[in-house]
Design a protein around this motif. Structure first.
Motif, PDB file in Angstrom:
ATOM      1  N   THR A 183       2.543   4.098 -12.105  1.00 24.79           N
ATOM      2  CA  THR A 183       3.786   4.769 -12.368  1.00 24.79           C
ATOM      3  C   THR A 183       4.424   5.400 -10.968  1.00 24.79           C
ATOM      4  O   THR A 183       5.710   5.057 -10.984  1.00 24.79           O
ATOM      5  N   TRP A 184       3.648   5.685 -10.206  1.00 24.21           N
ATOM      6  CA  TRP A 184       4.286   6.153  -8.825  1.00 24.21           C
ATOM      7  C   TRP A 184       4.800   5.166  -8.040  1.00 24.21           C
ATOM      8  O   TRP A 184       5.695   5.075  -7.481  1.00 24.21           O
ATOM      9  N   LEU A 185       4.029   3.938  -8.097  1.00 23.21           N
ATOM     10  CA  LEU A 185       4.389   3.045  -7.300  1.00 23.21           C
ATOM     11  C   LEU A 185       5.731   2.118  -7.742  1.00 23.21           C
ATOM     12  O   LEU A 185       6.408   1.808  -6.990  1.00 23.21           O
ATOM     13  N   LYS A 186       5.820   2.084  -9.046  1.00 26.19           N
ATOM     14  CA  LYS A 186       7.010   1.472  -9.784  1.00 26.19           C
ATOM     15  C   LYS A 186       8.170   2.375  -9.363  1.00 26.19           C
ATOM     16  O   LYS A 186       9.363   1.777  -9.204  1.00 26.19           O
ATOM     17  N   GLY A 187       8.120   3.722  -9.026  1.00 27.59           N
ATOM     18  CA  GLY A 187       9.290   4.444  -8.742  1.00 27.59           C
ATOM     19  C   GLY A 187       9.681   4.648  -7.092  1.00 27.59           C
ATOM     20  O   GLY A 187      10.285   5.383  -6.612  1.00 27.59           O
ATOM     21  N   TYR A 188       8.614   4.019  -6.359  1.00 28.56           N
ATOM     22  CA  TYR A 188       8.813   3.947  -4.904  1.00 28.56           C
ATOM     23  C   TYR A 188      10.397   3.382  -4.492  1.00 28.56           C
ATOM     24  O   TYR A 188      10.686   2.586  -5.194  1.00 28.56           O
ATOM     25  N   GLU A 189      10.561   3.766  -3.234  1.00 25.57           N
ATOM     26  CA  GLU A 189      12.029   3.539  -2.885  1.00 25.57           C
ATOM     27  C   GLU A 189      11.987   1.980  -2.593  1.00 25.57           C
ATOM     28  O   GLU A 189      13.465   1.483  -2.425  1.00 25.57           O
ATOM     29  N   GLN A 190      11.048   1.267  -2.653  1.00 26.78           N
ATOM     30  CA  GLN A 190      11.246  -0.100  -2.180  1.00 26.78           C
ATOM     31  C   GLN A 190      10.257  -0.844  -3.067  1.00 26.78           C
ATOM     32  O   GLN A 190       9.390  -0.311  -3.683  1.00 26.78           O
ATOM     33  N   VAL A 247       7.045  -2.635  -4.074  1.00 25.93           N
ATOM     34  CA  VAL A 247       5.723  -2.648  -3.328  1.00 25.93           C
ATOM     35  C   VAL A 247       4.550  -3.530  -3.908  1.00 25.93           C
ATOM     36  O   VAL A 247       4.643  -3.891  -5.099  1.00 25.93           O
ATOM     37  N   TYR A 248       4.053  -3.985  -3.104  1.00 33.41           N
ATOM     38  CA  TYR A 248       3.136  -5.246  -3.129  1.00 33.41           C
ATOM     39  C   TYR A 248       1.642  -4.715  -3.051  1.00 33.41           C
ATOM     40  O   TYR A 248       1.226  -3.768  -2.447  1.00 33.41           O
ATOM     41  N   LEU A 249       0.774  -5.302  -3.860  1.00 34.28           N
ATOM     42  CA  LEU A 249      -0.703  -4.922  -3.549  1.00 34.28           C
ATOM     43  C   LEU A 249      -1.342  -6.001  -4.241  1.00 34.28           C
ATOM     44  O   LEU A 249      -0.922  -7.073  -4.816  1.00 34.28           O
ATOM     45  N   ASP A 250      -2.737  -6.097  -3.764  1.00 36.37           N
ATOM     46  CA  ASP A 250      -3.643  -7.161  -4.142  1.00 36.37           C
ATOM     47  C   ASP A 250      -5.050  -6.822  -4.465  1.00 36.37           C
ATOM     48  O   ASP A 250      -5.304  -5.460  -4.504  1.00 36.37           O
ATOM     49  N   CYS A 251      -5.570  -7.528  -5.334  1.00 30.39           N
ATOM     50  CA  CYS A 251      -6.993  -7.405  -5.590  1.00 30.39           C
ATOM     51  C   CYS A 251      -7.757  -8.776  -5.552  1.00 30.39           C
ATOM     52  O   CYS A 251      -7.001  -9.818  -5.688  1.00 30.39           O
ATOM     53  N   TRP A 252      -9.156  -8.563  -5.646  1.00 30.04           N
ATOM     54  CA  TRP A 252      -9.927  -9.629  -5.793  1.00 30.04           C
ATOM     55  C   TRP A 252      -9.530 -10.556  -7.061  1.00 30.04           C
ATOM     56  O   TRP A 252      -9.512 -10.097  -8.056  1.00 30.04           O
ATOM     57  N   ASN A 253      -9.336 -12.066  -6.887  1.00 20.58           N
ATOM     58  CA  ASN A 253      -8.864 -12.592  -7.914  1.00 20.58           C
ATOM     59  C   ASN A 253      -9.542 -12.952  -9.058  1.00 20.58           C
ATOM     60  O   ASN A 253      -9.428 -12.973 -10.165  1.00 20.58           O
ATOM     61  N   GLY A 254     -11.041 -12.517  -8.799  1.00 15.65           N
ATOM     62  CA  GLY A 254     -12.115 -12.525  -9.743  1.00 15.65           C
ATOM     63  C   GLY A 254     -12.034 -11.511 -10.763  1.00 15.65           C
ATOM     64  O   GLY A 254     -13.001 -11.249 -11.642  1.00 15.65           O
ATOM     65  N   ASN A 255     -11.420 -10.334 -10.425  1.00 14.54           N
ATOM     66  CA  ASN A 255     -11.484  -9.025 -11.189  1.00 14.54           C
ATOM     67  C   ASN A 255     -10.518  -9.022 -12.267  1.00 14.54           C
ATOM     68  O   ASN A 255      -9.352  -8.688 -12.096  1.00 14.54           O
ATOM     69  N   GLU A 256     -10.909  -9.781 -13.353  1.00 15.52           N
ATOM     70  CA  GLU A 256      -9.887 -10.000 -14.387  1.00 15.52           C
ATOM     71  C   GLU A 256      -9.589  -8.743 -15.067  1.00 15.52           C
ATOM     72  O   GLU A 256      -8.525  -8.554 -15.523  1.00 15.52           O
ATOM     73  N   LYS A 257     -10.458  -7.640 -14.902  1.00 16.82           N
ATOM     74  CA  LYS A 257     -10.021  -6.549 -15.669  1.00 16.82           C
ATOM     75  C   LYS A 257      -9.134  -5.824 -14.720  1.00 16.82           C
ATOM     76  O   LYS A 257      -7.879  -5.452 -15.557  1.00 16.82           O
ATOM     77  N   GLU A 307      -8.359 -15.992   0.810  1.00 20.09           N
ATOM     78  CA  GLU A 307      -8.891 -15.219   2.254  1.00 20.09           C
ATOM     79  C   GLU A 307      -9.995 -15.899   2.759  1.00 20.09           C
ATOM     80  O   GLU A 307     -10.492 -17.011   2.308  1.00 20.09           O
ATOM     81  N   ALA A 308     -10.801 -15.149   3.707  1.00 22.29           N
ATOM     82  CA  ALA A 308     -11.795 -15.707   4.415  1.00 22.29           C
ATOM     83  C   ALA A 308     -13.044 -16.366   3.347  1.00 22.29           C
ATOM     84  O   ALA A 308     -13.129 -17.524   3.644  1.00 22.29           O
ATOM     85  N   ASP A 309     -13.463 -15.867   2.356  1.00 21.97           N
ATOM     86  CA  ASP A 309     -14.409 -16.394   1.519  1.00 21.97           C
ATOM     87  C   ASP A 309     -14.239 -15.972  -0.120  1.00 21.97           C
ATOM     88  O   ASP A 309     -15.054 -15.886  -0.773  1.00 21.97           O
ATOM     89  N   TYR A 310     -12.842 -15.620  -0.200  1.00 27.29           N
ATOM     90  CA  TYR A 310     -12.540 -15.464  -1.702  1.00 27.29           C
ATOM     91  C   TYR A 310     -10.853 -15.678  -1.818  1.00 27.29           C
ATOM     92  O   TYR A 310     -10.163 -16.087  -0.847  1.00 27.29           O
ATOM     93  N   GLU A 311     -10.517 -15.344  -2.894  1.00 27.50           N
ATOM     94  CA  GLU A 311      -9.073 -15.256  -3.311  1.00 27.50           C
ATOM     95  C   GLU A 311      -8.699 -13.965  -3.595  1.00 27.50           C
ATOM     96  O   GLU A 311      -9.359 -13.250  -4.312  1.00 27.50           O
ATOM     97  N   ILE A 312      -7.331 -13.669  -3.236  1.00 27.82           N
ATOM     98  CA  ILE A 312      -6.650 -12.473  -3.738  1.00 27.82           C
ATOM     99  C   ILE A 312      -5.635 -12.972  -4.810  1.00 27.82           C
ATOM    100  O   ILE A 312      -4.873 -13.958  -4.515  1.00 27.82           O
ATOM    101  N   CYS A 313      -5.438 -12.141  -5.742  1.00 25.69           N
ATOM    102  CA  CYS A 313      -4.165 -11.987  -6.599  1.00 25.69           C
ATOM    103  C   CYS A 313      -3.183 -10.867  -6.312  1.00 25.69           C
ATOM    104  O   CYS A 313      -3.493  -9.850  -5.946  1.00 25.69           O
ATOM    105  N   VAL A 314      -2.093 -11.480  -6.057  1.00 23.24           N
ATOM    106  CA  VAL A 314      -0.995 -10.464  -5.087  1.00 23.24           C
ATOM    107  C   VAL A 314      -0.040  -9.945  -6.330  1.00 23.24           C
ATOM    108  O   VAL A 314       0.661 -10.897  -6.997  1.00 23.24           O
ATOM    109  N   PHE A 315       0.254  -8.770  -6.412  1.00 23.07           N
ATOM    110  CA  PHE A 315       1.304  -8.208  -7.540  1.00 23.07           C
ATOM    111  C   PHE A 315       2.436  -7.503  -6.824  1.00 23.07           C
ATOM    112  O   PHE A 315       2.368  -7.246  -5.623  1.00 23.07           O
ATOM    113  N   CYS A 316       3.428  -7.256  -7.570  1.00 22.94           N
ATOM    114  CA  CYS A 316       4.705  -6.460  -7.173  1.00 22.94           C
ATOM    115  C   CYS A 316       4.775  -5.694  -8.011  1.00 22.94           C
ATOM    116  O   CYS A 316       5.017  -5.856  -9.429  1.00 22.94           O
ATOM    117  N   PHE A 317       5.293  -4.376  -7.684  1.00 26.58           N
ATOM    118  CA  PHE A 317       5.635  -3.249  -8.528  1.00 26.58           C
ATOM    119  C   PHE A 317       7.233  -3.049  -8.063  1.00 26.58           C
ATOM    120  O   PHE A 317       7.305  -3.066  -6.930  1.00 26.58           O
TER     121      PHE A 317
END
Length: 142
Positions: A95-102, A104-114, A132-142
């Motif tokens: 919620t805080w990130l959604k209200g940020y002035e710009q 906001v991107y963030l990522d997590c390990w693509n294998g973390n389905e939860k 990434e070097a030895d895994y994939e990331i999933c990028v989100f925007c808020f």
């Protein structure tokens, strides 16, 4: 639980280091390899970008938010102490990130389905999956 969002200060360096280590141990135990341990010196370097969430004067969560590409920001090292997970802290951070002035991107390990499901349920939009070097990331925007 009442949460206070605060910009981190030098007094938070030790509790932030402890939080990062506990969360890294927790992730590694689950087979999630996206994080490595941070030293107190690394934490101190990140303080200008770090926010802490306090409950009864205890650091229960933290995240960094840094300028990114033109008029956007990137959130990193989102950490909620395992003892406090499930108490709505992650939702409060989203919620805080959604209200940020710009945006906001963030990522997590693509294998973390939860976690990917959690970010989607709390307003994150998937931008894509990137190697990434030895895994994939999933990028989100808020």
């Amino acid at each position: 639980m009442k949460l206070l969002f605060h910009k981190a200060s030098p007094q938070h360096a030790a509790p932030l280091t402890a939080l990062q280590h506990v969360c890294t141990d927790f992730l590694l135990a689950k087979g999630i390899r996206q994080w490595t341990y941070m030293s107190k010196g690394d934490i101190i370097k990140e303080l200008p970008f770090t926010y802490v969430l306090l409950s009864d004067h205890t650091v229960v969560a933290s995240f960094c938010i840094k300028p990114y590409e033109k008029d956007t920001a990137y959130a990193t090292r989102i950490a909620v102490h395992p003892d406090y997970q499930g108490a709505g802290i992650g939702k409060a951070i989203c919620t805080w990130l959604k209200g940020y002035e710009q945006p906001v991107y963030l990522d997590c390990w693509n294998g973390n389905e939860k976690l990917k499901r959690f970010y989607k349920e709390n307003g994150g939009h998937i931008i894509g999956v990137f190697p990434e070097a030895d895994y994939e990331i999933c990028v989100f925007c808020f």
